[in-house]
Design a protein around this motif. Structure first.
Motif, mmCIF file in Angstrom:
data_model
loop_
_atom_site.group_PDB
_atom_site.id
_atom_site.type_symbol
_atom_site.label_atom_id
_atom_site.label_comp_id
_atom_site.label_asym_id
_atom_site.label_seq_id
_atom_site.Cartn_x
_atom_site.Cartn_y
_atom_site.Cartn_z
ATOM 1 N N SER A 1 3.604 7.376 1.960
ATOM 2 C CA SER A 1 4.687 6.452 1.641
ATOM 3 C C SER A 1 6.026 7.152 1.572
ATOM 4 C CB SER A 1 4.431 5.811 0.285
ATOM 5 O OG SER A 1 4.790 6.733 -0.731
ATOM 6 N N ASP A 2 7.025 6.352 1.298
ATOM 7 C CA ASP A 2 8.379 6.862 1.150
ATOM 8 C C ASP A 2 8.853 6.747 -0.297
ATOM 9 O OD1 ASP A 2 9.881 8.167 2.843
ATOM 10 O OD2 ASP A 2 11.015 6.449 3.626
ATOM 11 N N HIS A 3 7.919 6.532 -1.198
ATOM 12 C CA HIS A 3 8.304 6.329 -2.599
ATOM 13 C C HIS A 3 9.045 7.529 -3.159
ATOM 14 C CE1 HIS A 3 5.784 2.996 -2.087
ATOM 15 N NE2 HIS A 3 4.664 3.444 -2.595
ATOM 16 N N ASP A 4 9.849 7.263 -4.188
ATOM 17 C CA ASP A 4 10.400 8.371 -4.964
ATOM 18 C C ASP A 4 9.281 8.925 -5.838
ATOM 19 O OD1 ASP A 4 12.907 7.973 -3.940
ATOM 20 O OD2 ASP A 4 13.429 6.483 -5.472
ATOM 21 N N TYR B 1 9.861 4.128 -14.594
ATOM 22 C CA TYR B 1 8.947 4.274 -13.449
ATOM 23 C C TYR B 1 8.455 2.906 -13.017
ATOM 24 C CZ TYR B 1 5.186 3.483 -16.821
ATOM 25 O OH TYR B 1 4.374 2.939 -17.781
ATOM 26 N N ASP B 2 7.975 2.842 -11.793
ATOM 27 C CA ASP B 2 7.302 1.629 -11.344
ATOM 28 C C ASP B 2 5.800 1.783 -11.440
ATOM 29 O OD1 ASP B 2 9.689 0.198 -10.568
ATOM 30 O OD2 ASP B 2 9.874 1.728 -9.022
ATOM 31 N N LYS B 3 5.349 2.999 -11.073
ATOM 32 C CA LYS B 3 3.927 3.294 -11.254
ATOM 33 C C LYS B 3 3.811 4.636 -11.947
ATOM 34 C CE LYS B 3 2.113 0.436 -7.684
ATOM 35 N NZ LYS B 3 1.023 0.131 -6.795
ATOM 36 N N MET C 1 10.535 2.220 -4.729
ATOM 37 C CA MET C 1 9.520 2.374 -5.782
ATOM 38 C C MET C 1 9.501 3.803 -6.294
ATOM 39 S SD MET C 1 5.891 1.080 -6.495
ATOM 40 C CE MET C 1 4.782 1.287 -5.165
ATOM 41 N N HIS C 2 9.391 3.946 -7.581
ATOM 42 C CA HIS C 2 9.389 5.267 -8.184
ATOM 43 C C HIS C 2 8.047 5.525 -8.853
ATOM 44 C CE1 HIS C 2 10.722 8.081 -11.625
ATOM 45 N NE2 HIS C 2 10.419 8.779 -10.561
ATOM 46 N N VAL C 3 7.349 6.554 -8.387
ATOM 47 C CA VAL C 3 6.085 6.925 -8.996
ATOM 48 C C VAL C 3 6.327 8.137 -9.882
ATOM 49 C CG1 VAL C 3 3.691 7.551 -8.611
ATOM 50 C CG2 VAL C 3 4.891 6.164 -6.924
ATOM 51 N N ASP D 1 -0.574 -0.749 -13.065
ATOM 52 C CA ASP D 1 0.334 0.280 -12.561
ATOM 53 C C ASP D 1 0.254 1.608 -13.315
ATOM 54 O OD1 ASP D 1 1.223 -1.405 -10.598
ATOM 55 O OD2 ASP D 1 2.912 -2.152 -11.794
ATOM 56 N N CYS E 1 -0.590 3.744 -3.673
ATOM 57 C CA CYS E 1 0.183 3.321 -2.507
ATOM 58 C C CYS E 1 -0.353 2.024 -1.910
ATOM 59 C CB CYS E 1 0.203 4.411 -1.454
ATOM 60 S SG CYS E 1 1.168 5.819 -1.961
#
Ligand code: FAD
Ligand code: SF4
Ligand code: SF4
Lengths: 449, 667
Positions: free
Chosen positions: A23-26, A96-98, A1-3, A267, A306
């Motif tokens: 989290s481990d998001h980008d 982006y995802d979010k 997931m990319h924020v 989102d 998250c």
């Protein structure tokens, strides 16, 4: 997931830090202003020579790669919320995802004639600071329009360079929409004490061209002309959301968000100066453009992005500032024009640069807020009293618990108690003097209950 | 960038002019007199030595010849010394010493050279300074004080408040570009090591070991770097180097080099200080008296400046008066008066291991041989180490010493105040700091153990070598055991690596002590204790504390010594970190991350890192100067003592506003 986060100010950066914790998001943080997060609140200190730009960066540069927070210097021109993509002015597309929008504010310009001349500007961004620096060289006088916190900072800045300042304030006393009358007058006096030409009840009519497209003077509504080579516009700020106009994100003055800082578009979140709460807490404004709320909103928005739904709760209002040499702190509900049920106990030091105001509910008798000039109080203690609706009498007797002034400073709480006693005919005694031990006991005890 | 700065008042211009004139004259004083060797000016009382030296001087045509400078005179005298030394050696080899005269009463030893040289240069000087010492004192130091005060006193006008305007616009205080700073550091390191080899007479052992340790520490810090090596993140690098600061730094460095290693070129200053020295102690002025006078004057005059600058802050005022008092009374006047009363020279506030000579044989002999006063001094000195440091630090933090009492701290807080912002705040600097300062502490401990070990008798007395070793082992084991116990309980927040290094060093020291206990070996730590202490004095006592400690004020800030080098600060810091009531509390969420606190922290602590998280600051290096609290524009910081919550104090993050209990966090 990319924020993706638009804005590397306190709100955007706090969000990024907490997303990394959770989290481990980008994470990509995008800003057009500077490569790194810096403290906007410290802009004045760069100009005054207290610090370098480097010193205003709260984190060292290695912090970002180490925490895998990607920083991107770009101006986002267009947001495609359906296609979940940002477009930068260089034509780059950033999917982006979010999305968290934390794009901050811009100085207000109320359509004054001449407001687009050169050497007419606000003080918000790093570029504004550079503009002030560039204009300062040969400057013989600066006019500042708008009596808020940034106006007085600008006045102090020019003052350190020995550039005469005329400070136009529309109201009848400095910042009197926020400060109660006594405090507001104290600041008037103090501004003048520093040799600033403070003009109250004076409104800007027009900014005059010096013939070269730069500011050459101003005319007030009263018709007076004042020569100057720089005009500072410090009449407040507004969310800098023009670039979102063509999106389906609902906006009024700011980006409308619900209790979870979510916009109407899934989102997409907003936090900080640019966000406008649909349901602000009672007594709170929908847009609060201050550092602290930006930080709290950044933290909250990270939880929400998250997947840990967390309602935004800014706690009990507090703020602080400094007017030249006078520090100001406020906790809780202190209003410039006190409503019917507010009453206050106001103590002022004879030398006129310190004061303590306790605001309480006239009917129920409990504490509502503290307003302090030149005296430091402990936030947690004040907060606790206010949250628990502690009766004024109890607060007064334990007032020392709140004192946060450095060691060896005079303690004024006995005088506050004495004042209370004279005003009420009561005979209360101060039970607590300043000290960490007692304060901790008070706080820990309450927390255990 | 042209910046309109605070215009100086006429009085300040005059003050500045007077000060600079006085400084110029003061410097010139060293070259005003000329030098002429004469039997009376040969300051040697031993008749054999005197005759041999005179003969050699006559031989070399030195007698009654006028030299224009000490730089011509001193080498000539040194040549004569060496000839006399050879002559005496020859005669000694042929006929031995006369009846009843000891070998070294007859022969000239190498170690006599410096003393004979210094005194002879001083007494051979003739000219205006020699004839009018008092006048020259007034024209230099006296006028310097006057000029300084004229410059400073107008600062009391105007409203009290933070006075940091233009510090980063000033060519005096803005600091050095990273490249210039690095060049200074490298030159200092190699210069000191190189000169050290010469100083030890060509002995490579200690200089080599020191260089190795320096490389090792650099390796440790750069190994697994947080930052790529070329990255100058938050360096103390301004856009342009402060050239006045650079000149000031060079002047200070030059001053210390001359003072420590070639005082024969400073005799002009000693001569003009003679009248004051005679008044105080009845003795003539040494280079140390000159240094003491300048030091005290600097602390007093710049102390007035400090008070003017921070007059809105009572903590600063009282603290500054305190360091001024301790410097004037305890460091300067009382020791001189003691000498006048035929008592040992003693600074009652100087504590081992800062005062690294305390356990040296000559000092112990001197104290033990001076009757009740001497014994009291001995007991007092030990009580400071074992009682005052732990107890006072437990109650108040190390500030009770470092920023209220200590002389080094006193100079840093007064003369050094304009440079406090130049301390490096990077994480990397902190890593260097921890290795270096604790390294110096270990060095001081080993050096002192060696000195004491060879001083103590093997058997007879109850306090002999054996018992000394047992005591040391017990103390080390106790301290480490207690720390480990508290660490296990989670009461002190320190990394696993930190604890491991601590245990490693303790085990090493105990092991070595045990080895000596059983082997009875003479050479403690397999080292020659004389050489060790000579190198310690050179490297740490002089080069680090003086040349770098003060010479680097305009380059790396005013606490370079206190932060990176002082073994006492390391000791106080360990107590402060592990068992003290002192902390700097932060005011909830009020911090705006502006960075004033970090910028003005002379110890290079990134105070903002803690403040913006709402975390109490507990750092072994914090000297409690209180400047961070004084310059914070939002009233966020407060220096406090309390026994409550002290074990959790660093864990509390008050600026987090979402309690963890509210949200289910993934593990
Ligand atoms: C001089 C000054 C002094 C202040 N002092 C105080 C104080 O003492 N106490 C206090 O509480 N508050 C203070 N404030 C207010 C406080 O600084 C702000 O409330 C806070 O910085 C807002 O943070 P933010 O993260 O919401 O936005 P910002 O800090 O404004 O960050 C937004 C960033 O996003 C960038 N950006 C915006 N749009 C785009 C786009 N389309 N593409 C790319 N980048 C974009 C902007 O350039 C900016 O860098 C002060 C403000 C100023 C200007
Ligand atoms: S943290 Fe504050 S009190 Fe401690 S040394 Fe730094 S500036 Fe001084
Ligand atoms: S503690 Fe004060 S000085 Fe330090 S960053 Fe925060 S507001 Fe600034």
């Amino acid at each position: 997931m990319h924020v993706a986060i638009i804005g590397n100010g306190i709100a955007g950066i706090t969000a990024a830090r907490f997303i990394r914790k959770l989290s481990d998001h980008d994470i990509t943080v995008i800003s057009a202003e500077t490569d790194h997060f810096f403290s906007r609140t410290a802009l004045m200190y760069i100009y005054m020579g207290h610090m370098r730009y480097e010193d205003t960066k709260p984190y060292e540069d290695w912090f970002w790669p180490k925490n895998r927070i990607e920083l991107k210097r770009a101006w986002i021109e267009r947001v495609d919320v359906e296609g979940k993509t940002l477009y930068s002015s260089q034509g780059e597309a950033i999917p982006y995802d979010k999305l968290i929008i934390a794009c901050g504010s811009a100085p207000n310009r109320f359509g004054w004639p001449g407001q687009d001349l050169r050497r007419v500007q606000g003080l918000y961004s790093y570029q504004d600071l550079q503009g002030m620096e560039a204009a300062s060289g040969e400057l013989e006088r600066a006019v500042i329009v708008g009596g808020g916190l940034i106006g007085v900072e600008m006045a102090e800045m020019f003052h350190t360079r020995h550039i005469p300042v005329t400070f136009l304030v529309r109201e009848s006393s400095y910042w009197d929409m926020v400060l109660p009358p006594e405090e507001s007058q104290m600041v008037n006096r103090h501004i003048r004490e520093h040799g600033i030409d403070l003009r109250l009840r004076t409104e800007l009519d027009e900014i005059l061209d010096d013939g070269t497209g730069s500011a050459g003077g101003v005319r007030t509504k009263a018709g007076e002309e004042i020569d100057c080579g720089f005009v500072g516009l410090t009449a407040g700020v507004h969310p800098a959301i023009d670039f979102l106009k063509d999106t389906s994100i609902e906006m009024q003055k700011g980006i409308l968000v619900d209790d979870y800082l979510q916009t109407n578009v899934p989102d997409v979140y907003a936090a900080g100066d640019c966000a406008q709460l649909r349901n602000p807490k009672p007594g709170r404004r929908p847009i609060e453009a201050v550092w602290y709320t930006g930080r709290m909103a950044g933290e909250t928005v990270a939880y929400n992005a998250c997947g840990h739904p967390t309602a935004y709760d800014p706690g009990i209002w507090f703020n602080s500032a400094k007017f030249f040499d006078i520090e100001y702190q406020v906790y809780g509900d202190v209003q410039a024009r006190a409503p019917e049920h507010h009453a206050s106990l106001y103590w002022e030091h004879p030398e006129g640069r310190r004061s303590i105001r306790l605001v309480f509910d006239r009917n129920a008798g409990h504490i509502l807020g503290f307003n302090l000039m030149g005296v430091r109080y402990r936030q947690e203690v004040c907060e606790q009293w206010i949250r628990e609706k502690t009766p004024l009498r109890e607060v007064i007797q334990n007032l020392g618990l709140a004192n946060f002034d450095p060691e060896f400073y005079d303690e004024y709480e006995p005088e506050v108690v004495a004042l209370y006693n004279t005003q009420t005919g009561d005979n209360l005694q101060l039970r607590q003097k300043r000290g960490l031990r007692a304060a901790l006991k008070f706080l820990n005890h309450k927390q255990l209950n | 960038m042209s910046v309109k700065r605070n215009p100086l008042t006429l009085l300040q211009w005059i003050g500045l002019g007077i000060f600079l004139t006085a400084l110029l004259l003061f410097t010139l004083v060293l070259g005003l007199d000329d030098y002429r060797l004469h039997p009376d000016s040969l300051a040697v009382s031993n008749t054999y030595h005197k005759e041999a030296l005179l003969e050699a001087a006559r031989d070399q045509g030195m007698l009654n010849r006028t030299y224009a400078s000490s730089f011509a005179f001193a080498p000539a005298f040194q040549r004569a010394f060496r000839q006399a030394q050879a002559d005496l050696q020859n005669r000694f080899d042929q006929q031995g010493a006369p009846e009843g005269v000891g070998e070294w009463e007859y022969k000239l030893g190498d170690w006599m050279e410096q003393e004979y040289l210094l005194h002879t240069v001083k007494h051979s000087s003739r000219g205006p300074v020699r004839s009018n010492p008092l006048l020259f004192w007034l024209l230099t130091i006296g006028l310097g004080i006057l000029g300084g005060l004229l410059y400073i006193l107008p600062k009391f006008r105007g409203l009290p408040g933070i006075k940091n305007n233009h510090i980063y616009h000033s060519h005096m205080t803005r600091g050095m570009k990273l490249s210039v700073r690095s060049a200074f550091l490298a030159a200092a390191l190699f210069g000191i090591i190189g000169y050290g080899i010469f100083y030890l007479g060509g002995n490579y052992f200690w200089p080599g070991v020191s260089l190795l340790i320096a490389l090792l520490i650099t390796g440790l810090v750069l190994y697994k770097p947080k930052t790529s090596p070329g990255d100058e993140s938050r360096s103390a690098s301004p856009h342009a180097t402060a050239w006045i600061g650079l000149i000031t730094g060079l002047y200070l460095i030059g001053f210390y080099v001359l003072l420590y290693w070639t005082p024969q070129h400073l005799t002009g200053w000693m001569i003009l200080s003679d009248p004051l020295s005679h008044t105080l102690s009845g003795k003539e002025a040494s280079q140390w008296f000159v240094y003491g006078t300048l030091y005290t004057v600097a602390v007093l005059v710049m102390g007035v400046r400090m008070i003017a600058k921070y007059r809105h802050n009572r903590y600063q005022i009282i603290r500054t008066i305190s360091v001024m008092f301790f410097q004037l009374a305890f460091a300067f006047l009382i020791p001189e008066i003691l000498v006048r009363l035929n008592q040992p020279y003693f600074d009652f506030k100087n504590i081992w291991p800062l005062n690294y000579t305390f356990f040296f044989d000559w000092n112990l002999n001197n104290l033990i041989g001076s009757g009740a006063t001497g014994l009291f001094m001995l007991v007092w000195g030990i009580a400071l180490i074992v009682l005052a440091v732990p107890l006072l630090t437990y109650f108040y933090g190390k500030r009770w010493y470092c920023s209220w009492v200590c002389g080094c701290g006193g100079l840093a807080e007064t003369l050094g105040d304009p440079y406090r912002q130049l301390s490096d705040k990077s994480l990397r600097a902190w890593q260097y700091e921890r290795w270096i300062i604790h390294g110096v502490l270990v060095f001081a401990v080993i050096m002192t153990m060696g000195v004491l070990y060879s001083y103590l008798p093997a058997g007879e007395l109850w306090f002999n070598q054996r018992n000394f070793l047992m005591l040391v082992m017990l103390m080390l084991a106790g301290a480490m055991g207690y720390t480990y116990y508290r660490w296990k309980r989670g009461a002190v927040d320190i990394s696993r690596l930190g604890i491991r290094v601590g245990i490693g060093v303790t085990v090493l020291l105990i092991g070595i002590s045990a080895y000596h206990l059983f082997s009875g070996s003479e050479k403690f730590f397999f080292l020659n204790s004389n050489e060790t202490r000579q190198w310690y004095g050179f490297l740490i006592g002089s080069a680090f504390a003086g040349v770098i400690g003060t010479g680097f004020y305009p380059i790396m800030g005013n606490r370079v010594w206190c932060r990176f080098g002082c073994p006492l600060a390391a000791y106080l810091g360990l107590v402060q970190r592990f068992k003290s009531r002192f902390r700097i509390t932060t005011n909830g969420g009020q911090c705006i991350s502006c960075g004033n606190c970090s910028t003005y922290c002379e110890m290079g602590i990134d105070v903002r890192w803690y403040a913006q998280r709402g975390q109490d600051v507990v750092r072994s290096s914090c000297v409690g100067c209180g400047i961070c609290a004084a310059v914070c524009p939002r009233g966020v910081l407060r220096l406090e003592n309390s026994s409550l919550d002290m074990d959790e104090r660093t864990k509390h993050l008050r600026a987090l506003h979402i309690p963890e209990s509210k949200t289910a966090l993934p593990n």
